[in-house]
Design a protein around this motif. Structure first.
Motif, PDB file in Angstrom:
ATOM      1  N   GLY A  13       0.810  -1.214   0.000  1.00  0.00           N
ATOM      2  CA  GLY A  13       0.000   0.000   0.000  1.00  0.00           C
ATOM      3  C   GLY A  13       0.844   1.265   0.000  1.00  0.00           C
ATOM      4  O   GLY A  13       0.539   2.222  -0.709  1.00  0.00           O
ATOM      5  N   LEU A  14       1.906   1.271   0.794  1.00  0.00           N
ATOM      6  CA  LEU A  14       2.794   2.437   0.826  1.00  0.00           C
ATOM      7  C   LEU A  14       3.517   2.629  -0.502  1.00  0.00           C
ATOM      8  O   LEU A  14       3.641   3.753  -0.997  1.00  0.00           O
ATOM      9  N   VAL A  15       4.006   1.529  -1.073  1.00  0.00           N
ATOM     10  CA  VAL A  15       4.709   1.622  -2.352  1.00  0.00           C
ATOM     11  C   VAL A  15       3.758   2.070  -3.455  1.00  0.00           C
ATOM     12  O   VAL A  15       4.100   2.932  -4.271  1.00  0.00           O
ATOM     13  N   ALA A  16       2.547   1.501  -3.486  1.00  0.00           N
ATOM     14  CA  ALA A  16       1.570   1.882  -4.497  1.00  0.00           C
ATOM     15  C   ALA A  16       1.189   3.356  -4.355  1.00  0.00           C
ATOM     16  O   ALA A  16       1.064   4.066  -5.360  1.00  0.00           O
ATOM     17  N   ASN A  17       1.031   3.821  -3.129  1.00  0.00           N
ATOM     18  CA  ASN A  17       0.682   5.228  -2.926  1.00  0.00           C
ATOM     19  C   ASN A  17       1.835   6.141  -3.327  1.00  0.00           C
ATOM     20  O   ASN A  17       1.612   7.201  -3.902  1.00  0.00           O
ATOM     21  N   THR A  18       3.062   5.730  -3.029  1.00  0.00           N
ATOM     22  CA  THR A  18       4.216   6.542  -3.409  1.00  0.00           C
ATOM     23  C   THR A  18       4.333   6.644  -4.924  1.00  0.00           C
ATOM     24  O   THR A  18       4.559   7.733  -5.463  1.00  0.00           O
ATOM     25  N   ILE A  19       4.164   5.518  -5.609  1.00  0.00           N
ATOM     26  CA  ILE A  19       4.209   5.541  -7.070  1.00  0.00           C
ATOM     27  C   ILE A  19       3.069   6.388  -7.623  1.00  0.00           C
ATOM     28  O   ILE A  19       3.264   7.177  -8.552  1.00  0.00           O
ATOM     29  N   GLY A  20       1.892   6.259  -7.052  1.00  0.00           N
ATOM     30  CA  GLY A  20       0.757   7.068  -7.488  1.00  0.00           C
ATOM     31  C   GLY A  20       0.974   8.554  -7.249  1.00  0.00           C
ATOM     32  O   GLY A  20       0.602   9.386  -8.080  1.00  0.00           O
ATOM     33  N   LEU A  21       1.599   8.887  -6.117  1.00  0.00           N
ATOM     34  CA  LEU A  21       1.913  10.289  -5.820  1.00  0.00           C
ATOM     35  C   LEU A  21       2.901  10.849  -6.833  1.00  0.00           C
ATOM     36  O   LEU A  21       2.736  11.966  -7.330  1.00  0.00           O
ATOM     37  N   ILE A  22       3.913  10.068  -7.169  1.00  0.00           N
ATOM     38  CA  ILE A  22       4.906  10.514  -8.151  1.00  0.00           C
ATOM     39  C   ILE A  22       4.249  10.697  -9.522  1.00  0.00           C
ATOM     40  O   ILE A  22       4.492  11.691 -10.208  1.00  0.00           O
ATOM     41  N   LEU A  23       3.408   9.728  -9.909  1.00  0.00           N
ATOM     42  CA  LEU A  23       2.721   9.842 -11.197  1.00  0.00           C
ATOM     43  C   LEU A  23       1.791  11.053 -11.234  1.00  0.00           C
ATOM     44  O   LEU A  23       1.746  11.780 -12.231  1.00  0.00           O
ATOM     45  N   ILE A  56      -5.101   6.126  -5.436  1.00  0.00           N
ATOM     46  CA  ILE A  56      -5.893   5.380  -6.413  1.00  0.00           C
ATOM     47  C   ILE A  56      -5.233   4.045  -6.738  1.00  0.00           C
ATOM     48  O   ILE A  56      -5.910   3.044  -6.941  1.00  0.00           O
ATOM     49  N   LEU A  57      -3.910   4.003  -6.748  1.00  0.00           N
ATOM     50  CA  LEU A  57      -3.221   2.739  -7.009  1.00  0.00           C
ATOM     51  C   LEU A  57      -3.440   1.736  -5.878  1.00  0.00           C
ATOM     52  O   LEU A  57      -3.340   0.525  -6.103  1.00  0.00           O
ATOM     53  N   ASN A  58      -3.738   2.223  -4.680  1.00  0.00           N
ATOM     54  CA  ASN A  58      -4.080   1.315  -3.585  1.00  0.00           C
ATOM     55  C   ASN A  58      -5.358   0.542  -3.901  1.00  0.00           C
ATOM     56  O   ASN A  58      -5.502  -0.607  -3.505  1.00  0.00           O
ATOM     57  N   LEU A  59      -6.263   1.179  -4.599  1.00  0.00           N
ATOM     58  CA  LEU A  59      -7.504   0.519  -5.001  1.00  0.00           C
ATOM     59  C   LEU A  59      -7.207  -0.682  -5.896  1.00  0.00           C
ATOM     60  O   LEU A  59      -7.783  -1.758  -5.717  1.00  0.00           O
ATOM     61  N   ILE A  60      -6.293  -0.501  -6.821  1.00  0.00           N
ATOM     62  CA  ILE A  60      -5.913  -1.596  -7.711  1.00  0.00           C
ATOM     63  C   ILE A  60      -5.268  -2.728  -6.923  1.00  0.00           C
ATOM     64  O   ILE A  60      -5.618  -3.901  -7.103  1.00  0.00           O
ATOM     65  N   ALA A  61      -4.331  -2.375  -6.029  1.00  0.00           N
ATOM     66  CA  ALA A  61      -3.667  -3.397  -5.218  1.00  0.00           C
ATOM     67  C   ALA A  61      -4.673  -4.126  -4.329  1.00  0.00           C
ATOM     68  O   ALA A  61      -4.603  -5.357  -4.185  1.00  0.00           O
ATOM     69  N   PHE A  62      -5.614  -3.407  -3.764  1.00  0.00           N
ATOM     70  CA  PHE A  62      -6.635  -4.011  -2.912  1.00  0.00           C
ATOM     71  C   PHE A  62      -7.451  -5.049  -3.676  1.00  0.00           C
ATOM     72  O   PHE A  62      -7.644  -6.174  -3.216  1.00  0.00           O
TER      73      PHE A  62
END
Length: 94
Positions: A13-23, A56-62
């Motif tokens: 979740g943290l990695v997905a959020n970080t990547i989403g924040l960067i994007l 939003i990427l957390n949603l995909i991972a979830f």
């Protein structure tokens, strides 16, 4: 085993959020440097919105974890998403 799966979910979740924040910063930053976008977000008061877009990427991972029936990993992703929502709310207040 259960604690390990929840911790893996939190890390994902943290990695997905970080990547989403960067994007989100790169797409909405208009070609500026990432640090310049973050500094502008802090000064103009929309850092919480960038963090929310990153989640939003957390949603995909979830949903990937739910689909694979890895409920405890999905629980970790959901936990970090709730924590980020609380942080976003705090940014909005202050």
């Amino acid at each position: 085993m259960i604690k390990k799966d929840v911790i893996i979910g939190i890390i994902v979740g943290l990695v997905a959020n970080t990547i989403g924040l960067i994007l989100a910063a790169m797409l909405l930053g208009g070609g500026d440097d990432f640090t310049a976008v973050i500094k502008a977000a802090i000064s103009e008061g929309f850092l919480g919105k960038l963090i929310s877009l990153g989640a939003i990427l957390n949603l995909i991972a979830f949903f990937v974890f739910i689909r694979k029936r890895q409920d405890y990993k999905a629980r970790g992703v959901l936990l970090i998403t709730v924590i980020l929502a609380v942080c976003t709310f705090i940014f909005k207040i202050f």
